[in-house]
Structure formats: C-alpha cells, structure tokens
Design an enzyme around this catalytic site. Structure first.
Site, PDB file in Angstrom:
ATOM      1  N   SER A   1      30.884  82.997  68.553  1.00  0.00           N
ATOM      2  CA  SER A   1      31.527  84.317  68.559  1.00  0.00           C
ATOM      3  C   SER A   1      32.337  84.487  67.277  1.00  0.00           C
ATOM      4  O   SER A   1      33.384  83.860  67.105  1.00  0.00           O
ATOM      5  CB  SER A   1      32.444  84.428  69.787  1.00  0.00           C
ATOM      6  OG  SER A   1      33.150  85.645  69.727  1.00  0.00           O
TER       7      SER A   1
ATOM      8  N   HIS B   1      27.135  85.677  66.974  1.00  0.00           N
ATOM      9  CA  HIS B   1      27.516  86.692  67.961  1.00  0.00           C
ATOM     10  C   HIS B   1      28.641  87.535  67.386  1.00  0.00           C
ATOM     11  O   HIS B   1      29.726  87.019  67.072  1.00  0.00           O
ATOM     12  CB  HIS B   1      27.975  85.986  69.245  1.00  0.00           C
ATOM     13  CG  HIS B   1      28.296  86.910  70.375  1.00  0.00           C
ATOM     14  ND1 HIS B   1      27.331  87.417  71.214  1.00  0.00           N
ATOM     15  CD2 HIS B   1      29.477  87.420  70.785  1.00  0.00           C
ATOM     16  CE1 HIS B   1      27.919  88.189  72.116  1.00  0.00           C
ATOM     17  NE2 HIS B   1      29.215  88.211  71.892  1.00  0.00           N
TER      18      HIS B   1
ATOM     19  N   ASP C   1      31.145  90.548  67.977  1.00  0.00           N
ATOM     20  CA  ASP C   1      31.768  91.424  68.979  1.00  0.00           C
ATOM     21  C   ASP C   1      32.314  92.673  68.315  1.00  0.00           C
ATOM     22  O   ASP C   1      33.239  92.596  67.507  1.00  0.00           O
ATOM     23  CB  ASP C   1      32.910  90.679  69.677  1.00  0.00           C
ATOM     24  CG  ASP C   1      32.379  89.605  70.603  1.00  0.00           C
ATOM     25  OD1 ASP C   1      32.812  88.444  70.491  1.00  0.00           O
ATOM     26  OD2 ASP C   1      31.509  89.924  71.425  1.00  0.00           O
TER      27      ASP C   1
ATOM     28  N   MET D   1      34.186  96.160  69.000  1.00  0.00           N
ATOM     29  CA  MET D   1      35.005  96.778  70.045  1.00  0.00           C
ATOM     30  C   MET D   1      35.663  98.052  69.498  1.00  0.00           C
ATOM     31  O   MET D   1      36.163  98.045  68.365  1.00  0.00           O
ATOM     32  CB  MET D   1      36.103  95.801  70.491  1.00  0.00           C
ATOM     33  CG  MET D   1      35.557  94.479  71.005  1.00  0.00           C
ATOM     34  SD  MET D   1      36.922  93.410  71.540  1.00  0.00           S
ATOM     35  CE  MET D   1      36.021  91.890  71.859  1.00  0.00           C
TER      36      MET D   1
ATOM     37  N   HIS E   1      27.097  92.460  69.743  1.00  0.00           N
ATOM     38  CA  HIS E   1      27.532  92.790  71.109  1.00  0.00           C
ATOM     39  C   HIS E   1      28.371  94.065  71.029  1.00  0.00           C
ATOM     40  O   HIS E   1      29.526  94.032  70.615  1.00  0.00           O
ATOM     41  CB  HIS E   1      28.358  91.620  71.655  1.00  0.00           C
ATOM     42  CG  HIS E   1      28.884  91.857  73.034  1.00  0.00           C
ATOM     43  ND1 HIS E   1      29.808  91.021  73.620  1.00  0.00           N
ATOM     44  CD2 HIS E   1      28.633  92.825  73.946  1.00  0.00           C
ATOM     45  CE1 HIS E   1      30.105  91.466  74.834  1.00  0.00           C
ATOM     46  NE2 HIS E   1      29.400  92.574  75.045  1.00  0.00           N
TER      47      HIS E   1
ATOM     48  N   MET F   1      30.603  96.773  72.338  1.00  0.00           N
ATOM     49  CA  MET F   1      31.541  97.160  73.394  1.00  0.00           C
ATOM     50  C   MET F   1      32.180  98.475  72.954  1.00  0.00           C
ATOM     51  O   MET F   1      33.350  98.535  72.527  1.00  0.00           O
ATOM     52  CB  MET F   1      32.590  96.052  73.596  1.00  0.00           C
ATOM     53  CG  MET F   1      31.994  94.804  74.243  1.00  0.00           C
ATOM     54  SD  MET F   1      33.009  93.329  74.080  1.00  0.00           S
ATOM     55  CE  MET F   1      32.450  92.758  72.471  1.00  0.00           C
TER      56      MET F   1
ATOM     57  N   MET G   1      28.106  88.930  81.204  1.00  0.00           N
ATOM     58  CA  MET G   1      29.500  88.678  80.862  1.00  0.00           C
ATOM     59  C   MET G   1      30.160  87.871  81.976  1.00  0.00           C
ATOM     60  O   MET G   1      30.070  88.246  83.162  1.00  0.00           O
ATOM     61  CB  MET G   1      30.263  90.000  80.687  1.00  0.00           C
ATOM     62  CG  MET G   1      29.850  90.809  79.471  1.00  0.00           C
ATOM     63  SD  MET G   1      30.000  89.933  77.915  1.00  0.00           S
ATOM     64  CE  MET G   1      31.778  89.655  77.838  1.00  0.00           C
TER      65      MET G   1
ATOM     66  N   ASP H   1      28.352  85.062  78.129  1.00  0.00           N
ATOM     67  CA  ASP H   1      29.423  85.332  77.179  1.00  0.00           C
ATOM     68  C   ASP H   1      30.768  85.391  77.898  1.00  0.00           C
ATOM     69  O   ASP H   1      30.994  86.236  78.751  1.00  0.00           O
ATOM     70  CB  ASP H   1      29.136  86.693  76.500  1.00  0.00           C
ATOM     71  CG  ASP H   1      30.122  87.032  75.418  1.00  0.00           C
ATOM     72  OD1 ASP H   1      30.018  88.142  74.859  1.00  0.00           O
ATOM     73  OD2 ASP H   1      30.999  86.204  75.111  1.00  0.00           O
TER      74      ASP H   1
HETATM   75  C1  DX5 Z   1      34.897  88.945  74.749  1.00  0.00           C
HETATM   76  C2  DX5 Z   1      33.766  88.675  73.778  1.00  0.00           C
HETATM   77  C3  DX5 Z   1      33.384  87.220  73.733  1.00  0.00           C
HETATM   78  C4  DX5 Z   1      34.545  86.328  73.362  1.00  0.00           C
HETATM   79  C5  DX5 Z   1      34.206  84.902  73.738  1.00  0.00           C
HETATM   80  O1  DX5 Z   1      34.944  90.312  75.039  1.00  0.00           O
HETATM   81  O2  DX5 Z   1      32.625  89.395  74.142  1.00  0.00           O
HETATM   82  O3  DX5 Z   1      32.293  87.020  72.841  1.00  0.00           O
HETATM   83  O4  DX5 Z   1      34.814  86.388  72.002  1.00  0.00           O
HETATM   84  O5  DX5 Z   1      35.347  84.129  73.545  1.00  0.00           O
HETATM   85  P1  DX5 Z   1      35.698  82.952  74.600  1.00  0.00           P
HETATM   86  O6  DX5 Z   1      34.510  82.020  74.533  1.00  0.00           O
HETATM   87  O7  DX5 Z   1      36.959  82.356  74.058  1.00  0.00           O
HETATM   88  O8  DX5 Z   1      35.831  83.609  75.922  1.00  0.00           O
HETATM   89 ZN    ZN Z   2      30.743  89.018  73.071  1.00  0.00          ZN
END
Ligand code: DX5
Ligand code: ZN
Length: 221
Positions: free
Chosen positions: A8, A33, A35, A37, A66, A68, A137, A176
């Site tokens: 991530s 990966h 993220d 947001m 990913h 979000m 998730m 995830d």
């Molecule tokens: C959370 C993200 C994950 C997160 C994972 O919303 O989608 O990818 O970064 O981090 P850990 O493994 O610390 O939960």
């Molecule tokens: Zn993620």
C-alpha cells in the site's frame, strides 16, 4: 493460484520512495496498491492523479489503483489506466457500478469490484460478466493501521464460492486492510490471492523491508 503482494503506497515514506520502489523490484513485488481518497466517500484525502502518473515513471511494477471516490464512472480517465493495471471501484461509491467498471475496461485496464465489510457478495452478481477481480475490504476504508473486521475475513470464502458458481474461480480476489503476519495466512486460506501489504506487514517499523517481505511471503504461503 499464485499469491501476489501489493504494498500500500500510502504507507510508503515519501522521503524514501525511490529506495522503497527499488526494494520492491528486487523482491519481485507484483503490484503497487495506490489508495486514492477524495475526503467524501471516505473521511480522508490521499494520493491523486498526479501521484499515479509520477509513480508510473518511477517504477515498472504495474499499479493496482484503489478508487475510494464518489462517482468514479466520471473520473476513471483522470488516472489514464494502462493495460495490465487493476482499477478497483467501490460498489458503495456509485449509482452506476456497471458504468464505472465498463469505464475501466474501456481503458484496457482490469476492472476490480471493491466491497466494504458490511456489503454482501451478492451485489457482485449483476456485474459478474465485467469482473477481472474482486477487492474484499477487511477494514472500513480511509486509514491504514486499523483492525480487520473478522466477518469480512470469512466473507472472502463466500466471494470465492460465488466466483466458482459463475465459472470465474480463476479470477483473483484481493484483500485489503490489516493484512498482518498473523491474519494474512487466514485471508489466503479463505481464498484471497492478492494481499495488500500495509502498516502491519511490509511497512512494519521493527525490521528491514527486504526481510519483512521475505518473511511475509513465507507466512502467507
Ligand atoms: C485503507 C486502504 C488500505 C490501507 C492498508 O482504506 O485501502 O490499502 O492502506 O493499510 P493497513 O494494511 O495498515 O490496514
Ligand atoms: Zn486500499
């Protein structure tokens, strides 16, 4: 089915990014990966279109984006998804789940359906024909460092069974959220084969990254 690791990138220290990416290449990491947001779908702002474009220039490892964000169907092109990349879209983030997945495929990328812990696998049935993977998730999205929801871990097996029912058992399931040394083996056993590695695995503070990656691969199997 081969286990693949997707660190991530929101957990990667920005001042060591080049070193981290070099280590990932040496260790045969399969996906990055990313993220994304928007502060609306999830209560956090994280990584954006420019980060995605810059990251492509810094590493040959394919991205696993990913999303979000709300109304992803209108924004997929902002990320210029490439063939070989995954783009995951949350069922909970749009009124046009099919349209969002179709927009990913129209770019030549692989469409992944993401579901949050409270969401049941049956929501995947109307889009089964479009899927190149499923992202389960195990935390409510928005932050790293959370604790996995136990029912979401066992839900992985329900998703695997549903894919099998539709003759799509060869599709990857990505997991995830708190994929730790302790919990990831169970997640793998339940049927996940792409593991997002965050603060409780690859980015643990108490051991060198290369050692953590090798130990995590060993632990997950
Ligand atoms: C959370 C993200 C994950 C997160 C994972 O919303 O989608 O990818 O970064 O981090 P850990 O493994 O610390 O939960
Ligand atoms: Zn993620």
């Amino acid at each position: 089915m081969k286990t693949m690791l997707a660190p991530s990138m929101m957990c990667a220290p920005i001042d060591k990014l080049a070193l981290v990416l070099d280590t990932f290449e040496k260790c045969g990491i399969e996906y990055l990966h990313v993220d994304v947001m928007d502060g609306v779908f999830v209560p956090n702002l994280m990584l954006g279109t420019d980060y995605v474009k810059q990251l492509r220039k810094l590493s040959r490892i394919p991205l696993d984006i990913h999303l979000m964000i709300t109304q992803p169907e209108k924004k997929i092109s902002w990320f210029a998804p490439q063939p070989g990349e995954f783009v995951s879209v949350h069922y909970e983030s749009t009124h046009d789940f099919r349209g969002a997945l179709e927009a990913v495929k129209a770019c030549g990328a692989k469409a992944m359906a993401a579901i949050n812990p409270p969401t049941a696998p049956y929501v995947l049935e109307p889009v089964m024909d479009l899927l190149d993977g499923v992202l389960v998730m195990t935390v409510n999205p928005g932050f790293a460092g959370q604790k996995a929801v136990p029912q979401a871990i066992t839900k992985i097996a329900e998703v695997r069974a549903l894919l099998k029912e539709y003759g799509k058992d060869d599709l990857p399931i990505e997991v995830d959220g708190n994929c730790s040394f302790e919990k990831a083996p169970e997640m793998r056993k339940q049927g996940a084969n792409i593991i997002v590695c965050g603060s409780s695995s690859v980015f643990v503070k108490d051991r060198p990254m290369e050692e953590a990656i090798a130990a995590f691969r060993e632990a997950v199997g």
